[in-house]
Design a protein around this motif. Structure first.
Motif, mmCIF file in Angstrom:
data_model
loop_
_atom_site.group_PDB
_atom_site.id
_atom_site.type_symbol
_atom_site.label_atom_id
_atom_site.label_comp_id
_atom_site.label_asym_id
_atom_site.label_seq_id
_atom_site.Cartn_x
_atom_site.Cartn_y
_atom_site.Cartn_z
ATOM 1 N N TYR A 13 6.902 -0.858 -56.781
ATOM 2 C CA TYR A 13 5.719 -0.554 -55.971
ATOM 3 C C TYR A 13 5.774 -1.291 -54.633
ATOM 4 O O TYR A 13 5.430 -0.736 -53.585
ATOM 5 N N LYS A 14 6.220 -2.549 -54.669
ATOM 6 C CA LYS A 14 6.369 -3.302 -53.420
ATOM 7 C C LYS A 14 7.383 -2.624 -52.503
ATOM 8 O O LYS A 14 7.166 -2.506 -51.290
ATOM 9 N N VAL A 17 5.818 0.435 -50.960
ATOM 10 C CA VAL A 17 4.875 0.081 -49.891
ATOM 11 C C VAL A 17 5.629 -0.270 -48.611
ATOM 12 O O VAL A 17 5.235 0.143 -47.509
ATOM 13 N N ASP A 209 -4.389 -3.662 -44.483
ATOM 14 C CA ASP A 209 -4.266 -2.314 -45.042
ATOM 15 C C ASP A 209 -2.943 -2.145 -45.793
ATOM 16 O O ASP A 209 -2.877 -1.441 -46.807
ATOM 17 N N GLN A 212 -2.973 -5.296 -49.005
ATOM 18 C CA GLN A 212 -4.088 -5.506 -49.935
ATOM 19 C C GLN A 212 -3.899 -4.820 -51.287
ATOM 20 O O GLN A 212 -4.149 -5.442 -52.328
ATOM 21 N N PRO A 213 -3.450 -3.552 -51.338
ATOM 22 C CA PRO A 213 -3.270 -2.938 -52.665
ATOM 23 C C PRO A 213 -2.265 -3.685 -53.537
ATOM 24 O O PRO A 213 -2.429 -3.755 -54.759
ATOM 25 N N VAL A 214 -1.234 -4.248 -52.916
ATOM 26 C CA VAL A 214 -0.218 -4.974 -53.679
ATOM 27 C C VAL A 214 -0.738 -6.335 -54.118
ATOM 28 O O VAL A 214 -0.505 -6.768 -55.252
ATOM 29 N N LEU A 216 -3.706 -7.358 -54.810
ATOM 30 C CA LEU A 216 -4.656 -7.298 -55.919
ATOM 31 C C LEU A 216 -3.926 -7.285 -57.257
ATOM 32 O O LEU A 216 -4.312 -7.971 -58.206
ATOM 33 N N VAL A 217 -2.844 -6.507 -57.326
ATOM 34 C CA VAL A 217 -2.063 -6.433 -58.563
ATOM 35 C C VAL A 217 -1.208 -7.683 -58.736
ATOM 36 O O VAL A 217 -1.066 -8.215 -59.841
#
Length: 352
Positions: A13-14, A17, A209, A212-214, A216-217
């Motif tokens: 996922y990283k 991104v 932006d 942030q999604p990464v 949090l996990v």
């Protein structure tokens, strides 16, 4: 097994991104340029100091990450230990230790054969290397942006402090001799400062932006992994393994690397928020009392704009990523590990 799957998924996922936001990442890195701030009175010393510190930190972080990788890759060759695995019928099978000890649908005799084990080993080495590469790449970008934004906030705050204190250069050139010209010069300079401030905030928002999604996990996953590795390390030690044994070294190195990463995350976001809040103090420290009402109103509007920007890196609406969170994670780790060890000790005594 589940822990390794989660880590691998997060690493992929990283990487996704980073690739999906490649253009935006390149654009945000422009904030690291010395010429990004164009207003008069800026001091580049803070950015240079941050650059020196950042280079040392990134080298150390990458070195720790790849040293941990090297330890995990080398240990299967340095030990002949077996990993006990419970079969569906209740019997125990001992598989030869590998990098991640991933489950494979192979009989124990086939798996332990040197040729088959070597193939599985090569696959696991590839997977963990890709994992560490994407992990380190993303973290280096995150730490770089945090340190650079921190330095730029410090620079713009210091530039604000100098506003209207020194005479305008135009007063000595004969271009503007009256007081109105003096104030106009400093008002123009204030506008330049505000534009630089807004450009920094735009890069700040773009950076959030992206990451942030990464984050949090990552914070949740990192906290879970730290607790798990601490528990496994202590459990092996209390069950008779030597503190110098290779499996304990393996778990300890992973735990240390993840703890350092978690601390850097919390420290970086804590530091960047502290410096962002200093910008308004820099505005207040300018010589605004000697300026016109127009200057004062513009300065007040800028302070309100900065104060209204309350974007923080949060896990939940009330859980902010900062050093306090790191302290809470460490305290929680101690509590959870203590409970798990006591529970395991109780079960062992009951079985005896």
């Amino acid at each position: 097994m589940a822990m390794l799957v989660v880590c691998g998924t997060l690493s992929v996922y990283k990487g996704h991104v980073m690739v999906a936001n490649a253009d935006l990442i390149w654009d945000t890195l422009h904030v690291a340029r010395y010429a990004f701030i164009t207003c008069a009175g800026r001091d580049e010393s803070e950015l240079r100091r941050a650059g020196s510190l950042l280079r040392a930190l990134l080298r150390a972080f990458v070195a720790v990450s790849y040293q941990t990788l090297a330890i995990w890759i080398a240990i299967p060759w340095l030990t002949d230990d077996r990993v006990p695995v419970a079969n569906g019928d209740g019997t125990m099978a001992e598989y030869r230790m590998n990098v991640n000890n991933l489950w494979t649908p192979l009989p124990v005799a086939v798996y332990n054969a040197t040729a088959v084990w070597a193939v599985v080993y090569a696959i696991e080495v590839f997977l963990i290397t890709v994992n560490v590469f994407f992990w380190a790449l993303f973290d280096c970008y995150l730490v770089t942006m945090c340190f650079v934004l921190n330095a730029q906030f410090h620079t713009i705050a210091a530039a604000y402090e100098k506003l209207a204190w020194s005479p305008s250069p135009h007063r000595h050139s004969g271009i503007r001799e009256n007081n109105d010209g003096f104030e106009l010069d400093h008002y123009d300079n204030l506008i330049l400062h505000i534009k630089d401030n807004q450009r920094i905030m735009m890069k700040f928002n773009d950076f959030f932006d992206i990451v942030q999604p990464v984050i949090l996990v990552q914070i949740v996953n990192g906290s879970f992994l730290v607790i798990t590795l601490i528990y496994l390390t202590l459990l092996m030690y209390f069950t008779g393994w030597s503190i110098k044994s290779l499996p304990i070294l393996k778990f300890f190195s992973g735990m240390a690397s993840l703890t350092i990463e978690l601390y850097i995350y919390c420290y970086a976001f804590n530091h960047i928020e502290t410096k962002k809040n200093v910008v308004n103090f820099g505005l207040y420290s300018s010589n605004w009392t000697a300026m016109s009402i127009k200057f004062k109103r513009t300065l007040l509007a800028t302070m309100k704009m900065n104060a209204a920007h309350q974007r923080l890196m949060k896990i939940t609406p009330i859980s902010i990523v900062n050093l306090e969170m790191f302290s809470k994670v460490m305290n929680m780790s101690y509590s959870v590990v203590t409970v798990l060890l006591n529970s395991n000790s109780t079960q062992t005594k009951e079985m005896e």
